[in-house]
Design a protein around this motif. Structure first.
Motif, mmCIF file in Angstrom:
data_model
loop_
_atom_site.group_PDB
_atom_site.id
_atom_site.type_symbol
_atom_site.label_atom_id
_atom_site.label_comp_id
_atom_site.label_asym_id
_atom_site.label_seq_id
_atom_site.Cartn_x
_atom_site.Cartn_y
_atom_site.Cartn_z
ATOM 1 N N LEU A 50 -13.519 -18.670 -11.846
ATOM 2 C CA LEU A 50 -12.959 -17.971 -10.686
ATOM 3 C C LEU A 50 -11.458 -17.861 -10.846
ATOM 4 O O LEU A 50 -10.791 -18.816 -11.238
ATOM 5 C CB LEU A 50 -13.280 -18.749 -9.401
ATOM 6 C CG LEU A 50 -12.575 -18.279 -8.127
ATOM 7 C CD1 LEU A 50 -13.094 -16.906 -7.690
ATOM 8 C CD2 LEU A 50 -12.763 -19.299 -6.998
ATOM 9 N N ALA A 51 -10.917 -16.695 -10.551
ATOM 10 C CA ALA A 51 -9.476 -16.496 -10.476
ATOM 11 C C ALA A 51 -9.160 -15.890 -9.120
ATOM 12 O O ALA A 51 -9.967 -15.145 -8.548
ATOM 13 C CB ALA A 51 -9.000 -15.576 -11.596
ATOM 14 N N ILE A 52 -7.995 -16.211 -8.600
ATOM 15 C CA ILE A 52 -7.506 -15.619 -7.358
ATOM 16 C C ILE A 52 -6.385 -14.654 -7.711
ATOM 17 O O ILE A 52 -5.500 -14.997 -8.506
ATOM 18 C CB ILE A 52 -6.960 -16.701 -6.395
ATOM 19 C CG1 ILE A 52 -8.006 -17.793 -6.150
ATOM 20 C CG2 ILE A 52 -6.496 -16.057 -5.091
ATOM 21 C CD1 ILE A 52 -9.295 -17.313 -5.534
ATOM 22 N N LEU A 104 -20.694 -15.569 -9.053
ATOM 23 C CA LEU A 104 -20.456 -16.833 -9.748
ATOM 24 C C LEU A 104 -21.759 -17.588 -10.017
ATOM 25 O O LEU A 104 -21.927 -18.206 -11.067
ATOM 26 C CB LEU A 104 -19.504 -17.703 -8.943
ATOM 27 C CG LEU A 104 -18.051 -17.196 -8.857
ATOM 28 C CD1 LEU A 104 -17.283 -17.970 -7.793
ATOM 29 C CD2 LEU A 104 -17.354 -17.295 -10.203
ATOM 30 N N SER A 105 -22.676 -17.521 -9.065
ATOM 31 C CA SER A 105 -23.938 -18.248 -9.224
ATOM 32 C C SER A 105 -24.801 -17.666 -10.338
ATOM 33 O O SER A 105 -25.692 -18.344 -10.854
ATOM 34 C CB SER A 105 -24.733 -18.248 -7.909
ATOM 35 O OG SER A 105 -25.158 -16.936 -7.575
ATOM 36 N N CYS A 106 -24.518 -16.427 -10.715
ATOM 37 C CA CYS A 106 -25.283 -15.776 -11.791
ATOM 38 C C CYS A 106 -24.477 -15.660 -13.072
ATOM 39 O O CYS A 106 -24.833 -14.896 -13.976
ATOM 40 C CB CYS A 106 -25.743 -14.392 -11.337
ATOM 41 S SG CYS A 106 -26.960 -14.426 -10.012
ATOM 42 N N GLY A 107 -23.357 -16.377 -13.163
ATOM 43 C CA GLY A 107 -22.612 -16.429 -14.402
ATOM 44 C C GLY A 107 -21.639 -15.301 -14.644
ATOM 45 O O GLY A 107 -21.161 -15.112 -15.766
ATOM 46 N N LEU A 108 -21.318 -14.542 -13.600
ATOM 47 C CA LEU A 108 -20.331 -13.470 -13.722
ATOM 48 C C LEU A 108 -18.982 -14.006 -13.243
ATOM 49 O O LEU A 108 -18.880 -14.563 -12.157
ATOM 50 C CB LEU A 108 -20.749 -12.281 -12.855
ATOM 51 C CG LEU A 108 -20.132 -10.910 -13.164
ATOM 52 C CD1 LEU A 108 -20.604 -10.402 -14.526
ATOM 53 C CD2 LEU A 108 -20.515 -9.901 -12.078
#
Length: 252
Positions: A159-161, A115-119
């Motif tokens: 983000l998805a769960i 997430l921190s790298c945009g993925l």
């Protein structure tokens, strides 16, 4: 306001060059349902070829390592996935938690790095049949979620769960509508507790023997914002009806 549905296919350890024809068919037919986000998480050897062949379609990975680089034989970093053309990754799938003994802490570090790298990330949680039968399913899954979630979400975070009852994966069995609703409600509540209003923007997917024959019923459940699909994602004839069901449920 209902969230836009996401239907993601997980090809697991299936797929060779010849199977890219199915990915192309899925990508092309998905255009008929512009109100649904559709993605395929393919084996790592196919990511670059799939992304190159389908530049306007979301191609994802099935796992990622938390480190930027280093002595991690056989692992793939976020930067490597970006370089190959992936824009999404699954983390914490039950098959990795069990077979590779991944802990919640490891899953959290992977999700945070991606997430921190945009993925974008699909973070998986789910219970075993033994846990379900002794009445501890919600407690177990919420605890797993607590241990696996990144500490902070930014407004740009995607983000998805994915709730995947382990006993339903590939078995043809699924929880009842009430059981799915109870679990998704509990996940939503915990997301709100952790992230406030941002918790309402995190999509919660259902995974576990999703197919055309049950997709409409599943998508009608509150807080089911899409699906993570296994075996039924390998063929367009099986997968696209699930996408169509998602579109129907959201009016798109």
């Amino acid at each position: 306001m209902a969230l836009r549905k996401l239907v993601a296919g997980n090809w697991k350890m299936h797929g060779l060059s010849a199977d890219l024809a199915e990915a192309k068919a899925i990508a092309e037919q998905s255009k008929d349902y512009p109100g649904v986000d559709v993605a395929l998480c393919v084996p790592s050897i196919l990511i670059e070829r799939a992304a190159r062949a389908l530049p306007d379609f979301t191609i994802g990975a099935q796992d990622v390592h938390h480190a930027e680089k280093g002595a991690h034989t056989g692992c793939i970093s976020v930067q490597m996935l970006h370089d190959a053309g992936a824009s999404l990754t699954i983390v914490g799938h039950s098959e990795r938690r069990e077979a590779q003994r991944e802990s919640d802490e490891e899953v959290k570090s992977k999700a945070t790095a991606a997430l921190s790298c945009g993925l974008a990330v699909i973070l998986c949680v789910g219970e075993s049949l033994e846990v379900r039968e002794r009445g501890a399913a919600v407690e177990t899954v919420v605890g797993q979620l607590d241990g696996s979630l990144p500490h902070v979400l930014s407004s740009e975070t995607e983000l998805a769960i994915a709730y995947e009852p382990i006993w339903a994966i590939g078995t043809g069995k699924i929880p009842t509508v009430d059981e799915i609703a109870e679990m998704h409600s509990a996940i939503r509540q915990r997301l709100r507790e952790r992230f406030g209003a941002d918790g309402d923007q995190v999509r919660i997917l259902y995974g576990g023997s999703v197919k055309a024959s049950n997709a409409v019923e599943i998508f009608a459940i509150a807080d089911v914002d899409g699906a993570l699909v296994g075996g039924a994602s390998l063929k367009a004839t099986d997968f696209i009806p699930i996408v169509a069901a998602a579109a129907s449920s959201s009016g798109g």
